[in-house]
Design an enzyme around this catalytic site. Structure first.
Site, mmCIF file in Angstrom:
data_model
loop_
_atom_site.group_PDB
_atom_site.id
_atom_site.type_symbol
_atom_site.label_atom_id
_atom_site.label_comp_id
_atom_site.label_asym_id
_atom_site.label_seq_id
_atom_site.Cartn_x
_atom_site.Cartn_y
_atom_site.Cartn_z
ATOM 1 N N ASP A 1 20.735 12.082 -14.733
ATOM 2 C CA ASP A 1 20.401 13.236 -15.573
ATOM 3 C C ASP A 1 20.530 12.898 -17.066
ATOM 4 O O ASP A 1 20.029 13.641 -17.913
ATOM 5 C CB ASP A 1 21.368 14.398 -15.285
ATOM 6 C CG ASP A 1 20.838 15.373 -14.249
ATOM 7 O OD1 ASP A 1 19.616 15.576 -14.190
ATOM 8 O OD2 ASP A 1 21.673 15.941 -13.512
ATOM 9 N N GLN B 1 23.876 19.359 -9.548
ATOM 10 C CA GLN B 1 22.988 20.433 -9.998
ATOM 11 C C GLN B 1 23.787 21.451 -10.812
ATOM 12 O O GLN B 1 24.850 21.906 -10.395
ATOM 13 C CB GLN B 1 22.328 21.112 -8.779
ATOM 14 C CG GLN B 1 21.252 22.116 -9.130
ATOM 15 C CD GLN B 1 20.031 21.495 -9.817
ATOM 16 O OE1 GLN B 1 19.644 20.374 -9.540
ATOM 17 N NE2 GLN B 1 19.433 22.227 -10.728
ATOM 18 N N LYS C 1 13.877 18.180 -5.135
ATOM 19 C CA LYS C 1 14.331 16.823 -5.479
ATOM 20 C C LYS C 1 14.440 15.972 -4.209
ATOM 21 O O LYS C 1 14.034 14.808 -4.191
ATOM 22 C CB LYS C 1 15.667 16.888 -6.236
ATOM 23 C CG LYS C 1 15.503 17.422 -7.643
ATOM 24 C CD LYS C 1 16.807 17.755 -8.352
ATOM 25 C CE LYS C 1 16.500 18.416 -9.696
ATOM 26 N NZ LYS C 1 17.675 18.811 -10.479
#
Ligand code: GUN
Length: 253
Positions: A89, A66, A22
């Site tokens: 997200d 994460q 990422k």
């Protein structure tokens, strides 16, 4: 200017790889990024404090924690603490609800990547039998909504589904997101079906493999994604897209 904050707590090796990818994507796209690698013993309060700081930081348009987080931290509390306008997200309940009603800014990156693959391959979802194997909040459930919004006839299968093969055999579009290596075999797939493999599983020999047994599936499928190199890179691309979108949204706030 878009800016992404990526938070990782603990040492999970797969998560470390995802976070590195990422960061690398941000560099390639010219997106400013900050990485917070926190030790395993970080408390929930400390993590919440960091999220609060980032929620109020004007150079940060997107925040990503994460998953999974260590067991002593409550995942739901963490997701709820992220400003929905910075939730790249799309895991916050506000964004989940928006997807449900079809009026959304952010789409979870993996299901969004799957939709992009379908679109770019010239596949029309309307009226198709779409079968998703897996019902997670990250993939299965939002994937079902996105396919439904495009007029697919959607079935979600899971560990309690009876006669799974009968369901998967009926799929024109089959999305495998169970997290079990080689779970979907060629004989579970309809001739000519579109097979999209969301699984990323690491075998004992360290090799990556998907949820679909590629060797048997590719003989039957009309189109199929590999692992690695299929959905994975699309997930990252969609994260970049959401980060740019977040910058636009937050600029107007
Ligand atoms: N863990 C596995 N997939 C994801 C994802 O898309 N986002 C985050 N934050 N964590 C994950």
């Amino acid at each position: 200017m878009p800016g992404l904050a990526v938070i990782i707590v603990g040492e999970d090796p797969a998560s470390q790889v995802y976070v590195r990818n990422k960061e690398r994507a941000c560099e390639e796209c010219g997106i400013y990024s900050e990485k917070y690698a926190l030790p395993e013993e970080t408390t929930q309060e400390e993590l919440l404090e960091l999220i609060d700081t980032l929620n109020n930081k004007s150079s940060i348009s997107g925040i990503l924690v994460q998953l999974p987080v260590p067991k002593h931290i409550d995942e739901k509390t963490i997701i709820d603490a992220i400003n929905p306008n910075k939730d790249v997200d799309a895991f916050h309940p506000v964004n989940v609800g928006k997807i449900m009603v079809g009026n959304y800014d952010f789409v979870p990156c993996t299901p969004a990547g799957v939709m992009e693959l379908i679109k770019e391959s010239g596949i029309d979802v309307s009226g198709k039998e779409c079968v998703i194997v897996g019902r997670s909040n990250i993939v299965g459930k939002p994937q079902a909504m996105l396919l439904l919004h495009q007029n697919g006839t959607v079935t979600i299968c899971h560990s309690k589904t009876k006669d799974l093969k009968e369901k998967t055999k009926n799929a024109d579009i089959l999305v495998a997101a169970v997290g079990i290596p080689n779970f979907i075999k060629g004989d579970m797939i309809k001739e000519g079906a579109v097979v999209i493999d969301v699984g990323i599983n690491r075998l004992e020999n360290k090799k990556l493999c998907g949820d679909v047994e590629f060797e048997t599936a590719e003989k039957v499928a009309g189109a199929i994604t590999p692992v690695p190199g299929g959905v994975g890179p699309m997930t990252i691309a969609m994260l970049m897209k959401n980060t740019v979108k977040a910058a636009i949204i937050n600029k107007s706030k």
